[in-house]
Scaffold this motif. Structure first.
Motif, short mmCIF file in Angstrom:
data_model
loop_
_atom_site.label_atom_id
_atom_site.label_comp_id
_atom_site.label_asym_id
_atom_site.label_seq_id
_atom_site.Cartn_x
_atom_site.Cartn_y
_atom_site.Cartn_z
N ALA A 207 -4.83 -11.68 0.81
CA ALA A 207 -5.60 -10.49 0.39
C ALA A 207 -4.75 -9.54 -0.45
O ALA A 207 -4.70 -8.35 -0.20
CB ALA A 207 -6.19 -9.78 1.61
N ARG A 208 -4.12 -10.09 -1.46
CA ARG A 208 -3.29 -9.26 -2.34
C ARG A 208 -4.18 -8.47 -3.29
O ARG A 208 -5.24 -8.92 -3.71
CB ARG A 208 -2.33 -10.13 -3.16
CG ARG A 208 -1.28 -10.82 -2.33
CD ARG A 208 -0.33 -11.64 -3.18
NE ARG A 208 0.44 -10.77 -4.09
CZ ARG A 208 1.46 -11.22 -4.83
NH1 ARG A 208 1.82 -12.49 -4.76
NH2 ARG A 208 2.10 -10.40 -5.61
N ALA A 226 1.26 0.28 -0.25
CA ALA A 226 1.65 -1.12 -0.08
C ALA A 226 1.68 -1.86 -1.42
O ALA A 226 2.34 -2.89 -1.55
CB ALA A 226 0.68 -1.83 0.87
N CYS A 227 0.98 -1.32 -2.42
CA CYS A 227 0.96 -1.94 -3.76
C CYS A 227 2.10 -1.43 -4.63
O CYS A 227 2.18 -1.79 -5.82
CB CYS A 227 -0.37 -1.64 -4.45
SG CYS A 227 -1.82 -2.17 -3.52
N ASN A 254 3.98 -6.23 -2.74
CA ASN A 254 2.99 -7.26 -3.03
C ASN A 254 1.54 -6.83 -2.84
O ASN A 254 0.64 -7.51 -3.29
CB ASN A 254 3.26 -8.49 -2.15
CG ASN A 254 4.67 -9.03 -2.35
OD1 ASN A 254 5.09 -9.24 -3.48
ND2 ASN A 254 5.38 -9.26 -1.25
N GLY A 255 1.32 -5.72 -2.12
CA GLY A 255 -0.06 -5.30 -1.88
C GLY A 255 -0.85 -6.28 -1.04
O GLY A 255 -2.07 -6.38 -1.18
N ASP A 256 -0.17 -7.02 -0.16
CA ASP A 256 -0.88 -7.99 0.68
C ASP A 256 -1.05 -7.44 2.10
O ASP A 256 -0.65 -6.30 2.40
CB ASP A 256 -0.14 -9.33 0.70
CG ASP A 256 1.31 -9.21 1.17
OD1 ASP A 256 1.67 -8.16 1.74
OD2 ASP A 256 2.08 -10.17 0.99
N ALA A 257 -1.64 -8.23 2.97
CA ALA A 257 -1.93 -7.77 4.33
C ALA A 257 -0.65 -7.41 5.08
O ALA A 257 -0.64 -6.45 5.87
CB ALA A 257 -2.72 -8.84 5.09
N ILE A 356 -7.79 -9.22 7.57
CA ILE A 356 -7.87 -8.45 6.31
C ILE A 356 -8.55 -7.11 6.55
O ILE A 356 -8.07 -6.07 6.10
CB ILE A 356 -8.62 -9.27 5.24
CG1 ILE A 356 -7.81 -10.52 4.87
CG2 ILE A 356 -8.87 -8.42 4.00
CD1 ILE A 356 -8.59 -11.53 4.04
N LEU A 357 -9.65 -7.13 7.28
CA LEU A 357 -10.32 -5.87 7.62
C LEU A 357 -9.38 -4.98 8.44
O LEU A 357 -9.28 -3.77 8.19
CB LEU A 357 -11.60 -6.15 8.41
CG LEU A 357 -12.34 -4.92 8.97
CD1 LEU A 357 -12.83 -4.03 7.84
CD2 LEU A 357 -13.49 -5.34 9.87
N GLY A 358 -8.68 -5.58 9.39
CA GLY A 358 -7.75 -4.80 10.21
C GLY A 358 -6.64 -4.17 9.41
O GLY A 358 -6.17 -3.07 9.73
N SER A 359 -6.19 -4.85 8.35
CA SER A 359 -5.08 -4.32 7.54
C SER A 359 -5.46 -3.06 6.78
O SER A 359 -4.59 -2.30 6.37
CB SER A 359 -4.59 -5.39 6.56
OG SER A 359 -5.50 -5.58 5.48
N ILE A 360 -6.77 -2.83 6.57
CA ILE A 360 -7.21 -1.62 5.88
C ILE A 360 -7.20 -0.43 6.83
O ILE A 360 -7.03 0.72 6.40
CB ILE A 360 -8.62 -1.82 5.29
CG1 ILE A 360 -8.62 -3.00 4.32
CG2 ILE A 360 -9.10 -0.57 4.56
CD1 ILE A 360 -9.99 -3.31 3.75
#
Length: 369
Positions: A207-208, A226-227, A254-257, A356-360
């Protein structure tokens, strides 16, 4: 040859709204091709309470409890956002002691919020031990916060012009015991989960999103940082006593999870630094400015920004000179960060969508309002 002749069709599946890993009453309508997500439609509104319209029908002092109930993991931060907007409109300067205490309370709340993220993200990854570590640290902080306001949630403590009351006499001593334990606890949480090979395999490169895309979607807070974007309202549009404090703004690459997860670990350490500095600079004196009996800001409009645990929290307020706002609108970071979810899910495996949802790190009370 037989496999080549097989026809497949996309399948639509619902995740939520009653699901333990949607972090609230939230629904995702996923269209999958095999195990890959080819389309995702976030569905919100199940928790809608009309908080902004409620705020327009109560007096300014009665708004504070409503702000507590939007992002209930960042209650002090939300209260500060409202107070700063009204103080800006009315030209009020809170006492210095109140300013430093506000920063302490907000940074402790930031740590408790990130600890909740840490525990739930571990659960999203399939392990429960991080929850135990996270709640151990949260409990230590909650005991200090409870000694200040008398409650564990919805404190209704920050007022326009300062604070409801001064802190207990043993507040500094409690913090001096808490902070070393907290620093050790954050390190233990980091050691437990961050380099876990399963977590790395399931989050690194997943999920980058690029910095340009994140900005275009309106992301902020740890998700934007994170990005690689060093955007933090405490630095870019400083408020309260933050210009006097020395702290770093962690950024990812990297803007990933995984980067979105690790930003919270780094930010907790910076919050401990901020609390230590505020405690060392804490002056004596009152915690409330001289205030009129009834709050009646002059006619006009104001926009105020603060950095809450999920990002850029904005309050737009229009006054017509009465004791209630004519219009109140909140820029909720959870809602804005959620706009990028569809983009993050496309092409990923169904098994990764929870992570992915949790990472937000959304709070549905703030999304639906």
């Amino acid at each position: 040859d037989v496999i080549d002749r097989l026809d497949t069709v996309d399948m639509m599946i619902n995740m939520g709204p009653q699901h333990p890993s949607t972090h609230g009453v939230f629904r995702m309508v996923l269209t999958v091709d095999g195990e890959r997500i080819v389309r995702a439609e976030p569905v919100i509104g199940y928790l809608h309470r009309g908080v902004e319209k409620l705020c327009e029908n109560v007096t300014y002092r009665q708004i504070v409890p409503l702000f507590d109930r939007m992002d209930y993991l960042a209650d002090y931060n939300n209260e500060l956002g409202l107070a700063l907007a009204l103080e800006k409109l009315m030209g009020i300067q809170p006492p210095r002691r109140a300013e430093f205490l506000r920063a302490i309370l907000c940074e402790l709340t930031r740590i408790t919020s990130h600890m909740m993220f840490y525990g739930s993200f571990g659960a999203d990854a399939g392990v429960t031990t991080p929850f135990i570590y996270a709640f151990r640290e949260r409990e230590n902080i909650q005991q200090v916060l409870e000694s200040v306001s008398g409650v564990r949630m919805m404190p209704n403590f920050i007022r326009v012009g300062g604070l409801k009351d001064d802190v207990p006499a043993d507040f500094a001593q409690r913090l001096s015991v808490l902070l070393p334990r907290l620093r050790q606890g954050i390190d233990e949480c980091d050691d437990l989960l961050t380099r876990n090979e399963v977590l790395l395999a399931r989050t690194k490169g997943v999920a980058r999103i690029s910095a340009a895309e994140a900005i275009a979607y309106g992301m902020s807070g740890p998700n934007l940082r994170a990005c690689g974007v060093p955007e933090d309202v405490r630095r870019t549009e400083p408020y309260s006593v933050y210009p006097e404090l020395d702290f770093e703004v962690p950024v990812g690459q990297n803007g990933d999870a995984w980067d979105r997860y690790y930003m919270r670990i780094k930010e907790m350490r910076q919050s401990v630094r901020i609390v230590e500095q505020c405690l060392g600079k804490l002056p004596e004196g009152p915690v409330m400015a001289e205030m009129p009996r009834s709050l009646r800001p002059p006619a006009g409009e104001v926009y105020s920004r603060t950095e809450n645990p999920r990002g850029d929290f904005g309050v737009y307020l229009v006054s017509q000179g009465g004791d209630k706002p004519y219009r109140l609108k909140v820029r909720a970071p959870s809602f804005c960060n959620l706009m990028a979810l569809q983009r993050l899910l496309l092409g990923c495996y169904v098994a990764d969508c929870v992570r992915i949802l949790g990472s937000i790190d959304i709070v549905l009370g703030e999304v639906d309002r």
